[in-house]
Design an enzyme around this catalytic site. Structure first.
Site, mmCIF file in Angstrom:
data_model
loop_
_atom_site.group_PDB
_atom_site.id
_atom_site.type_symbol
_atom_site.label_atom_id
_atom_site.label_comp_id
_atom_site.label_asym_id
_atom_site.label_seq_id
_atom_site.Cartn_x
_atom_site.Cartn_y
_atom_site.Cartn_z
ATOM 1 N N ASP A 58 0.752 -1.185 0.090
ATOM 2 C CA ASP A 58 0.264 -0.062 0.047
ATOM 3 C C ASP A 58 0.860 1.151 -0.072
ATOM 4 O O ASP A 58 0.493 2.217 0.836
ATOM 5 C CB ASP A 58 -0.968 -0.069 1.047
ATOM 6 C CG ASP A 58 -1.573 -1.176 1.238
ATOM 7 O OD1 ASP A 58 -2.204 -1.776 0.464
ATOM 8 O OD2 ASP A 58 -1.873 -1.636 2.697
ATOM 9 N N GLU A 77 -11.032 0.787 -3.399
ATOM 10 C CA GLU A 77 -10.547 1.092 -2.216
ATOM 11 C C GLU A 77 -9.187 1.758 -2.395
ATOM 12 O O GLU A 77 -9.133 2.268 -3.505
ATOM 13 C CB GLU A 77 -10.285 -0.168 -1.444
ATOM 14 C CG GLU A 77 -9.169 -0.945 -2.275
ATOM 15 C CD GLU A 77 -8.966 -2.434 -1.085
ATOM 16 O OE1 GLU A 77 -9.242 -2.380 -0.145
ATOM 17 O OE2 GLU A 77 -8.645 -3.347 -1.914
#
Length: 544
Positions: A13, A192
């Protein structure tokens, strides 16, 4: 060249920001403490871990957080003379609920002490903060819909209910104004990881889609107004390997855009490098960086023209790439842990270990079991290579089989192999293997070496060697120096060759069942509650 992954091992991420000539990448740490890894570079080729900012109980306490919860998808940004770090502390994994709490911390410099957190909201995870050119600030996160069957390794699209946008007021330190759902995602679903940036009057939104497995992607959209409507990129996905199983970098998605001072475009993303034959990514989700170009249509594309990420990427300027050392030895002579090591969940590490009680040693205090979600004495570093060897020397005198300490290849409480020193009623002090092969939900320990082998008194050396999908443990008496060629006894294998591929995202219940990565480290537990300590003289990590 930029060689991907730029951050090998568990570093997912990646949120990137440039401040002047300096680049910083923040990555998720989940249940590992301290929270959030921040790496620094000045050339986009060589990266150094410089900070884990969430280091106090007031900032982060993850005791009781299930595996693969904790700190998800941080966003690092810079404005108004300070850094902003936005992150989620996820308190639930399985079932319909997530209980995802979002916070903001700030600091004047990366190396400084970061502020206590300001609570923002809990409507979903993967938050980010966008600083508009008019001075206003906007908070984004995905919205979680609990009215669906979405859990563990079976994520369902309806649970990922679009990207929310709301203004953030820095004066009151609160959200203000209406909440708007600005982007439902593409047909790929599971939207997301939102990040906004602005260029030539357009607001560009990148999101992660498709789940963080082999269908992962970076999706791109744009709008003339911040709250939409957003039109989709001509190719929908800026970065993905989902239709290219032959690509070296798989599971590509979830990243952020950055520009050099000269205006060259790059984009981070997470990725995985699977091993045959089961396509298990034993190094977890790693960080990669791609060179991009702006075309006349006002859209961003990878430099190659295709969305498949490259291993070798052109840097802003030629620079020598500094290779990682073949062997990293830690002798525990300093007052602080070596920078690559972390522990699990608790903000009270003095309950787990000491570097002062026996100088030159790491002392671990036996606490709860290797399966604990609360207080576990396990100090470990990331596996960064498909083939490596780890060695340590342990001095440990158990007086019951409930006291065990040693060396472990660890992913979570369902996926681990450990070589432990303990006591057997008839054999005396022994070395034995504890293994949990990810057979969720019936995650029982097995003992591949049985009662183990008898050990001599005093310190012993323990080792493990991982070669792709295979793991072998070793031991020897510690009778001399502390390295190869020092006249020590020969290494003796203990137990069978174990399945190292289990220690991966895809091990156990599959690619969406867990999200961290493999660690090599030292542990001690004492389920009698007496806190028996174990002393470790050194820890070597050597890539093979």
């Amino acid at each position: 060249m930029i060689h991907n992954p730029i951050l090998p091992g568990f570093n997912p991420d990646p949120s990137i920001v440039r401040v002047g000539e300096d680049y910083y990448i923040a990555t998720s740490t989940f249940e590992w403490y301290p929270g959030v890894q921040i790496h620094h570079s000045r050339d986009l080729v060589n990266w150094t871990l410089i900070r884990r900012p969430l280091e106090r109980k007031s900032q982060l306490d993850m005791r009781g957080n299930p595996d693969s919860c904790g700190v998800w998808a941080p966003c690092l940004s810079y404005a108004d003379g300070q850094f902003f770090l936005v992150y989620t502390d996820v308190k639930r994994f399985d079932g319909n609920f997530k209980d995802a709490h979002n916070y903001i911390v700030t600091a004047r410099s990366i190396e400084a002490e970061w502020s206590d957190p300001v609570y923002v909201n809990s409507s979903g995870f993967d938050p980010s903060l966008f600083h508009d050119d008019d001075g206003r600030k906007w908070f984004l996160n995905m919205q979680w819909n609990h009215r669906t069957e979405s859990y563990g390794g079976s994520p369902k699209h309806p649970a990922f209910d679009g990207i929310l946008l709301q203004e953030w007021d820095p004066a009151s330190r609160k959200l203000t104004g209406p909440v708007k759902n600005i982007f439902p995602g593409s047909p790929l679903g599971l939207v997301e990881g939102p990040h906004l940036f602005k260029r030539n009057g357009w607001y560009y939104l990148t999101t992660a889609e498709g789940g963080t497995g082999y269908g992962h992607a970076v999706t791109m959209a744009r709008s003339r107004t911040i709250d939409g409507p957003y039109e989709m990129h001509p190719d929908t996905h800026l970065i993905t390997s989902k239709d290219h199983p032959e690509a070296a970098l798989q599971r590509a998605g979830h990243g952020q855009y950055v520009e050099t001072p000269e205006g060259e475009a790059y984009h981070t993303h997470l990725c995985g490098r699977p091993l045959a034959p089961k396509r298990r990514c034993t190094l977890g989700r790693e960080t990669a960086l791609q060179k991009c170009v702006w075309r006349d249509d006002g859209w961003l594309y990878l430099e190659s023209g295709a969305p498949v990420p490259a291993v070798e990427v052109t840097p802003p300027q030629p620079v020598e790439r500094i290779e990682r050392p073949e062997t990293i030895r830690r002798d525990f002579d300093d007052a602080a842990l070596p920078p690559e090591f972390q522990w699990l969940r608790t903000p009270e590490p003095n309950r787990l270990f000491s570097l002062a009680d026996r100088p030159g040693h790491l002392r671990l205090f036996g606490r709860e079991s290797l399966g604990s979600w609360f207080e576990q004495s396990l100090v470990a570093r990331r596996q960064e290579d498909h083939r490596f060897r780890a060695e340590t020397r342990i001095d440990f005198a158990p007086d019951t089989y409930q006291q065990v300490a040693g060396l472990t290849h660890y992913y979570n409480r369902h996926k681990l192999h450990a070589l432990g020193v303990t006591l057997h009623e008839k054999l005396g002090r022994v070395g034995t293997i504890l293994s949990c092969a990810g057979d969720y939900p019936d995650s029982r320990l097995s003992f591949p070496s049985g009662h183990g082998v008898s050990l001599p008194d005093g310190p012993v050396d323990l080792a493990m060697e991982v070669s792709d999908n295979d793991l072998q443990f070793f031991w020897r008496p510690a009778v001399g120096g502390t390295g190869e060629g020092s006249g020590e006894a020969a290494w003796q294998p203990i137990g069978p060759v174990l399945d190292a591929g289990v220690i991966s995202d895809e091990g156990g219940r599959g690619e969406h069942g867990s999200f961290t990565g493999a660690f090599a480290g030292m542990f001690a537990f004492d389920t009698s509650g007496r806190g028996q300590s174990a002393d470790f003289d050194f820890f070597d990590y050597r890539r093979l």
